[in-house]
Scaffold this motif. Sequence first.
Motif, PDB file in Angstrom:
ATOM      1  N   GLU A   1     -39.209  73.893  -4.738  1.00  0.00           N
ATOM      2  CA  GLU A   1     -38.261  75.002  -4.860  1.00  0.00           C
ATOM      3  C   GLU A   1     -37.055  74.522  -5.670  1.00  0.00           C
ATOM      4  O   GLU A   1     -35.971  74.327  -5.124  1.00  0.00           O
ATOM      5  N   PRO A   2     -37.247  74.313  -6.979  1.00  0.00           N
ATOM      6  CA  PRO A   2     -36.180  73.720  -7.793  1.00  0.00           C
ATOM      7  C   PRO A   2     -34.942  74.596  -7.926  1.00  0.00           C
ATOM      8  O   PRO A   2     -33.872  74.107  -8.279  1.00  0.00           O
ATOM      9  N   ASP A   3     -35.074  75.886  -7.667  1.00  0.00           N
ATOM     10  CA  ASP A   3     -33.930  76.789  -7.807  1.00  0.00           C
ATOM     11  C   ASP A   3     -33.103  76.883  -6.531  1.00  0.00           C
ATOM     12  O   ASP A   3     -32.253  77.766  -6.390  1.00  0.00           O
ATOM     13  N   GLN A   4     -33.329  75.983  -5.585  1.00  0.00           N
ATOM     14  CA  GLN A   4     -32.496  75.882  -4.397  1.00  0.00           C
ATOM     15  C   GLN A   4     -31.732  74.551  -4.484  1.00  0.00           C
ATOM     16  O   GLN A   4     -32.336  73.493  -4.568  1.00  0.00           O
TER      17      GLN A   4
ATOM     18  N   ASP B   1     -37.481  69.345   4.479  1.00  0.00           N
ATOM     19  CA  ASP B   1     -38.096  70.282   5.419  1.00  0.00           C
ATOM     20  C   ASP B   1     -38.607  71.536   4.722  1.00  0.00           C
ATOM     21  O   ASP B   1     -37.976  72.053   3.794  1.00  0.00           O
ATOM     22  N   HIS B   2     -39.727  72.048   5.226  1.00  0.00           N
ATOM     23  CA  HIS B   2     -40.274  73.296   4.690  1.00  0.00           C
ATOM     24  C   HIS B   2     -39.308  74.445   4.934  1.00  0.00           C
ATOM     25  O   HIS B   2     -39.037  75.249   4.042  1.00  0.00           O
ATOM     26  N   ILE B   3     -38.796  74.533   6.161  1.00  0.00           N
ATOM     27  CA  ILE B   3     -37.826  75.563   6.513  1.00  0.00           C
ATOM     28  C   ILE B   3     -36.443  74.925   6.610  1.00  0.00           C
ATOM     29  O   ILE B   3     -36.273  73.884   7.251  1.00  0.00           O
ATOM     30  N   LEU B   4     -35.455  75.533   5.989  1.00  0.00           N
ATOM     31  CA  LEU B   4     -34.102  74.984   5.999  1.00  0.00           C
ATOM     32  C   LEU B   4     -33.570  74.891   7.424  1.00  0.00           C
ATOM     33  O   LEU B   4     -33.561  75.901   8.148  1.00  0.00           O
ATOM     34  N   PRO B   5     -33.115  73.727   7.855  1.00  0.00           N
ATOM     35  CA  PRO B   5     -32.687  73.528   9.242  1.00  0.00           C
ATOM     36  C   PRO B   5     -31.240  73.983   9.474  1.00  0.00           C
ATOM     37  O   PRO B   5     -30.355  73.197   9.805  1.00  0.00           O
ATOM     38  N   LEU B   6     -30.988  75.273   9.271  1.00  0.00           N
ATOM     39  CA  LEU B   6     -29.660  75.846   9.489  1.00  0.00           C
ATOM     40  C   LEU B   6     -29.676  76.715  10.739  1.00  0.00           C
ATOM     41  O   LEU B   6     -30.649  77.431  10.990  1.00  0.00           O
TER      42      LEU B   6
ATOM     43  N   ILE C   1     -44.679  82.197   2.728  1.00  0.00           N
ATOM     44  CA  ILE C   1     -43.925  82.467   3.955  1.00  0.00           C
ATOM     45  C   ILE C   1     -42.639  81.650   3.990  1.00  0.00           C
ATOM     46  O   ILE C   1     -41.565  82.168   4.308  1.00  0.00           O
ATOM     47  N   THR C   2     -42.722  80.356   3.669  1.00  0.00           N
ATOM     48  CA  THR C   2     -41.516  79.523   3.699  1.00  0.00           C
ATOM     49  C   THR C   2     -40.504  80.010   2.679  1.00  0.00           C
ATOM     50  O   THR C   2     -39.290  80.025   2.951  1.00  0.00           O
ATOM     51  N   ARG C   3     -40.959  80.421   1.517  1.00  0.00           N
ATOM     52  CA  ARG C   3     -40.050  80.937   0.497  1.00  0.00           C
ATOM     53  C   ARG C   3     -39.332  82.191   1.007  1.00  0.00           C
ATOM     54  O   ARG C   3     -38.113  82.352   0.829  1.00  0.00           O
TER      55      ARG C   3
ATOM     56  N   TYR D   1     -38.718  83.125   4.147  1.00  0.00           N
ATOM     57  CA  TYR D   1     -37.749  82.832   5.201  1.00  0.00           C
ATOM     58  C   TYR D   1     -36.544  82.059   4.669  1.00  0.00           C
ATOM     59  O   TYR D   1     -35.402  82.315   5.060  1.00  0.00           O
ATOM     60  N   ASN D   2     -36.776  81.099   3.782  1.00  0.00           N
ATOM     61  CA  ASN D   2     -35.658  80.321   3.253  1.00  0.00           C
ATOM     62  C   ASN D   2     -34.677  81.191   2.472  1.00  0.00           C
ATOM     63  O   ASN D   2     -33.467  80.977   2.526  1.00  0.00           O
ATOM     64  N   THR D   3     -35.208  82.173   1.751  1.00  0.00           N
ATOM     65  CA  THR D   3     -34.332  83.084   1.014  1.00  0.00           C
ATOM     66  C   THR D   3     -33.416  83.843   1.958  1.00  0.00           C
ATOM     67  O   THR D   3     -32.219  84.019   1.687  1.00  0.00           O
ATOM     68  N   ARG D   4     -33.938  84.257   3.107  1.00  0.00           N
ATOM     69  CA  ARG D   4     -33.113  84.979   4.082  1.00  0.00           C
ATOM     70  C   ARG D   4     -32.124  84.050   4.777  1.00  0.00           C
ATOM     71  O   ARG D   4     -30.971  84.414   5.023  1.00  0.00           O
ATOM     72  N   ILE D   5     -32.558  82.827   5.081  1.00  0.00           N
ATOM     73  CA  ILE D   5     -31.658  81.858   5.729  1.00  0.00           C
ATOM     74  C   ILE D   5     -30.477  81.534   4.823  1.00  0.00           C
ATOM     75  O   ILE D   5     -29.331  81.443   5.274  1.00  0.00           O
ATOM     76  N   MET D   6     -30.740  81.375   3.529  1.00  0.00           N
ATOM     77  CA  MET D   6     -29.688  80.999   2.591  1.00  0.00           C
ATOM     78  C   MET D   6     -28.627  82.080   2.429  1.00  0.00           C
ATOM     79  O   MET D   6     -27.516  81.799   1.963  1.00  0.00           O
ATOM     80  N   LYS D   7     -28.928  83.294   2.812  1.00  0.00           N
ATOM     81  CA  LYS D   7     -27.971  84.387   2.627  1.00  0.00           C
ATOM     82  C   LYS D   7     -27.094  84.637   3.848  1.00  0.00           C
ATOM     83  O   LYS D   7     -26.160  85.434   3.777  1.00  0.00           O
TER      84      LYS D   7
END
Length: 781
Positions: free
Chosen positions: A410-413, A621-626, A687-689, A691-697
Amino acid sequence: MVISFSLEASLMSVHHSVSDDDEEEEVGGAQRAELRLAISEDEEEAGPFSDLTALVMRYRHGDRRCCVLLCVGGVIVFTAAFLLAYGIFSGRYHCSQAEQGHEQQLGGAKAPSEGGAGLYLGELRLMMRKLLQDEDIHNTVSRVSRAAHPPGSSEGTSLASEILQRFRELQMDHTWTESLYATLQFPDRSQRSSLSLVDSAGRVSEEIPLNPSDYCPYSSTGNATGGVVYANYGRPEDFKWLKREDVSVAGCVVVMRVGGGVSFAEKVWLAEKNGASGALIYPDPADVPQDPRRLGLNTHTAVSEHVHLGSGDPFTPGFPSFNHTQFPPIQSSGLPLIPALPITATVASKLLSQLTGPSCPRPWQGRLPYVRCVVGPEFSNGRRVQMSVQNVMKPILLNNIFSSLEGRVEPDQYIILGAQRDCLGPGAVKSGVGTAILLELARTFSAMVKKGFSPRRSLLFVSWDAGDFGNVGATEWLEGYLSMLHLKAVAYFSLDQAVMGDEVLSAYTSPLLVDLLDAAIRQVEHPKHAGQSIYSQAERDGGSWRITKPLYLNSGAFSFTAFAGVPAMELRFTEERAYPFINTPLDSVSRLQEVLGGRLGVTGRSLGELVGEMVLRLAHDHILPLRITSYAQTVLQFSAQLNKHSAELQSRGLSPQWVFSARGDYSRAAETLQRAIDYSDLHEPTITRFYNTRIMKVEYYFLSQYVSAVETPFRHVIHGRGNHTLSALTEHLGLLTSDPGRFDESSFRRQLALFTWTLQGAANALNGDVWSIHNMHRFTH
């Protein structure tokens, strides 16, 4: 023990030799059967089973002895095949269980799959620890702090070139610079600022000497003359006390102490708000050690700090000062309208010792010699103070320096690490330590990539310019890329002022990063207490919860969260006794080493390892640990305060029900999203993409869309500044009991509406699609 280890090693070798497709197929029972069949077929080609079969085919009408041999051989081969298959799959199962246990110990981290090089988080941690070096940190701090290096100076330009070259030598994926022009303020060389005592006729009776290099960037220029009022730290509660005691600061020069949890900018703003004509700020021996024999300031040294109540270029608030932009005639509302000067303890003692008026409260009493603590505003000899500030504004070319390692999945993160490079003085702590740790982490992660580390997300290392003027370089970059950063920036780590001691760790942070920090402090050894983790030492000292603190205005991390909606953190090692040299010409590497007992490299390495731990998790991590549920608790505490005043609010036609409803919607949405993540196949890229997009917002959702980014740049309703924030709403609510006459019903209604709809918007966004949102409210009249 030895056999088990050998078996695990061989099984791990088998595990890594299979292809990615095979790994996915090994999950179900059908795949296990296929693998058993494959093993049996291999054994048939060259083993006792194939020999025995040939024997049976040859003598299928043989005697009884052949039948016995056939039976015995069949049993032996079947048993051997069964045990072999059982051993393989049992070993793989236990190996898998051991890996899962290891991952749980690391805070739920998953092993890398697609795009990775087969390295697990534990292996990456060991690699990072081996690569981090003490010596490089010490050497870099020494180089950075050998002389003052303000923005635009020859020394500052030379240092920028060296750092750019250091980044290029690492051969990372991308290295570049971005230039911009910003308006900075410096002392006027043609006429100096001054401070004097004047008689009743306005004639100067005594000139008070000042160091011409001591100034407060962005002070208003001009003169102020009047009596003197002592206002302790210049906090809101200090000015309230003066008002209760009928001590007016209107038209007076206010003298305030450094510290008290209030920045210079906030002190001057509050003095101006209360009608003062000028502000003088000094370091009191009670707050800043001033015994040179015990590593303190001398009484002739002032502390300098900017007084812009904001960050970035104050003449382009809310938008970037890139050199191709045409600026409208606008300036920040955070610029003071009164002059401000830093003064020494000696000067403060001269002024305060001559005051008359009411006595100070006991907590206001500092340790200035020969000073009987009174608040003024009159001098005993009838004199007044006159101050003159002569500074000039200059457009300065600034350079931010970037280098990055591109993510493989996910280079754009982006995971961003940054440090201030400039300083008005030597700046061993102010700019040297942060720059050294930044370069060391860049070198370490670059070397890790060469050794097989394959980060899922991109790592961005940044050296910022003009940090001493209110994080100008960083804020202008944020303003220039705001529309994309909330989609791409995962987190920001500020390395500014990271080492002032080696005893106590403080983390000024967004709540979303608290779980990440908690996992990291359990893994890193305390720099002063060998064999103990930072966590265990903090627990002995009163609890690890003391480490976490809210973001503050002058923090290098503040703008990332309060302006851009990016989770951010600034870490710092300190002593129980304050580091006295920050923001002074005495902030040198030799004094810092003396404070640390010669352990600058060791302490810097520990801080670097702590940040590195968190960066590894975010990059791995696959899912951002936030912690996406963190703000629910903050709003719950406010709801409890609202509930206490519910009857009175309703009597005024103000119902808190909408806030309660929005809080409930946000809590449910965050918990639902977390449960969905917990029960999903996190090895599925789509799926990970998602969820990560929603977590980052999540952090971005708390930027109020109902206020202007130009007029109110810090739009975050929890961490920001302005009437739209939770703190302003809470303060206004408190007037119902402390001063009901000042409670403004229409203003409170607006504040409540702004906060409620920002919170409801965050809940709606977390819910996902519009058809997943069910906002149903029962109206009562």
